[in-house]
Design a protein around this motif. Sequence first.
Motif, short mmCIF file in Angstrom:
data_model
loop_
_atom_site.label_atom_id
_atom_site.label_comp_id
_atom_site.label_asym_id
_atom_site.label_seq_id
_atom_site.Cartn_x
_atom_site.Cartn_y
_atom_site.Cartn_z
N MET A 1 44.55 -23.76 -40.68
CA MET A 1 44.74 -24.84 -41.84
C MET A 1 43.37 -24.80 -42.31
O MET A 1 42.66 -24.55 -42.15
CB MET A 1 45.35 -26.05 -41.11
N HIS A 2 43.34 -24.50 -44.06
CA HIS A 2 42.71 -24.72 -44.64
C HIS A 2 41.80 -25.22 -45.81
O HIS A 2 43.43 -24.64 -46.61
CB HIS A 2 41.75 -23.31 -44.73
N GLN A 3 41.10 -25.45 -46.52
CA GLN A 3 41.47 -26.14 -47.54
C GLN A 3 40.01 -26.19 -48.85
O GLN A 3 38.86 -26.24 -47.87
CB GLN A 3 41.77 -27.44 -48.10
N ARG A 4 39.98 -26.44 -50.28
CA ARG A 4 38.38 -26.40 -50.13
C ARG A 4 38.42 -27.86 -50.77
O ARG A 4 39.38 -28.05 -50.92
CB ARG A 4 38.69 -25.87 -52.26
N LYS A 5 36.69 -27.26 -50.42
CA LYS A 5 36.40 -29.67 -50.45
C LYS A 5 36.71 -29.89 -51.59
O LYS A 5 36.93 -31.33 -51.74
CB LYS A 5 34.75 -28.84 -50.20
N GLU A 6 36.73 -28.78 -52.63
CA GLU A 6 36.66 -30.17 -54.23
C GLU A 6 39.13 -30.61 -54.24
O GLU A 6 38.62 -30.98 -54.50
CB GLU A 6 36.64 -28.53 -55.05
N GLU A 7 39.12 -30.07 -52.82
CA GLU A 7 40.29 -30.09 -52.97
C GLU A 7 40.74 -31.41 -52.23
O GLU A 7 41.98 -32.35 -52.31
CB GLU A 7 41.82 -29.24 -52.76
N LEU A 8 40.20 -32.11 -51.15
CA LEU A 8 40.15 -33.32 -50.40
C LEU A 8 40.21 -33.77 -51.22
O LEU A 8 39.51 -34.48 -52.10
CB LEU A 8 38.49 -33.07 -49.66
N TRP A 24 43.31 -33.82 -40.18
CA TRP A 24 44.36 -33.21 -39.19
C TRP A 24 44.77 -33.72 -38.04
O TRP A 24 43.10 -33.48 -37.79
CB TRP A 24 43.54 -31.61 -40.00
N GLY A 25 45.74 -33.16 -37.92
CA GLY A 25 46.33 -33.66 -36.17
C GLY A 25 45.42 -35.57 -36.00
O GLY A 25 45.96 -36.23 -37.00
N ASN A 26 44.38 -35.61 -35.31
CA ASN A 26 43.98 -36.58 -34.85
C ASN A 26 41.91 -36.62 -35.88
O ASN A 26 41.27 -37.59 -35.25
CB ASN A 26 43.58 -37.50 -33.47
N THR A 27 42.01 -35.22 -36.42
CA THR A 27 41.00 -35.71 -37.30
C THR A 27 40.56 -35.46 -38.12
O THR A 27 40.62 -35.15 -38.99
CB THR A 27 39.95 -34.35 -36.70
N ALA A 28 39.45 -36.68 -38.90
CA ALA A 28 39.37 -36.73 -40.00
C ALA A 28 38.24 -35.77 -40.46
O ALA A 28 37.09 -35.46 -39.73
CB ALA A 28 38.34 -38.07 -40.23
N VAL A 29 38.12 -34.54 -41.17
CA VAL A 29 37.84 -33.96 -41.79
C VAL A 29 36.90 -34.41 -43.06
O VAL A 29 37.92 -34.68 -44.08
CB VAL A 29 38.09 -32.71 -41.87
N THR A 30 35.60 -34.51 -42.92
CA THR A 30 34.82 -35.09 -44.49
C THR A 30 33.74 -34.19 -45.36
O THR A 30 32.85 -33.18 -44.15
CB THR A 30 34.52 -36.46 -44.04
N PHE A 31 33.74 -33.92 -46.52
CA PHE A 31 33.32 -33.28 -47.53
C PHE A 31 31.83 -34.48 -47.48
O PHE A 31 33.01 -35.25 -48.41
CB PHE A 31 32.70 -32.66 -48.22
N MET A 32 30.58 -34.85 -47.61
CA MET A 32 29.87 -36.05 -47.54
C MET A 32 28.94 -35.17 -48.86
O MET A 32 28.45 -34.42 -48.33
CB MET A 32 29.13 -36.80 -46.86
#
Length: 121
Positions: A1-8, A24-32
């Motif tokens: 699984m992957h995603q461009r940061k601009e698409e978050l 993703w699952g129970n994990t927050a993937v965050t770009f700050m």
Amino acid sequence: MHQRKEELPVTMEDGGLSVRLTGWGNTAVTFMQMPAGVDLTPALAGLPEDLCQCPHWGYVLEGAVHVRYADGEEETVERGNVYYWPAGHTVWFDEDTKYVEFSPEAGMRDVLEHVTHQSHG
């Protein structure tokens, strides 16, 4: 699984501050993206110990994050550093900073909801 940061999905945006988060699952993937001068300490008021109670793991892409823990210890996490912050911390920024963070999703969403409420009274 992957995603461009601009698409978050944008969770919070205000005056140069940008938080993009997906789960993703129970994990927050965050770009700050935080501009110089942001101090999250006032926005954490009302949480236990007035500190973020969600642990985070991450990587600083640009700039630096200043961290203060519940015991009063402080450190600076600079560009190129990976980190772990246990529950009971606050952060502030003296320079424009970008970082990627992984956190328990429910805890991260709770903290962001609190910060958003504090910021918009």
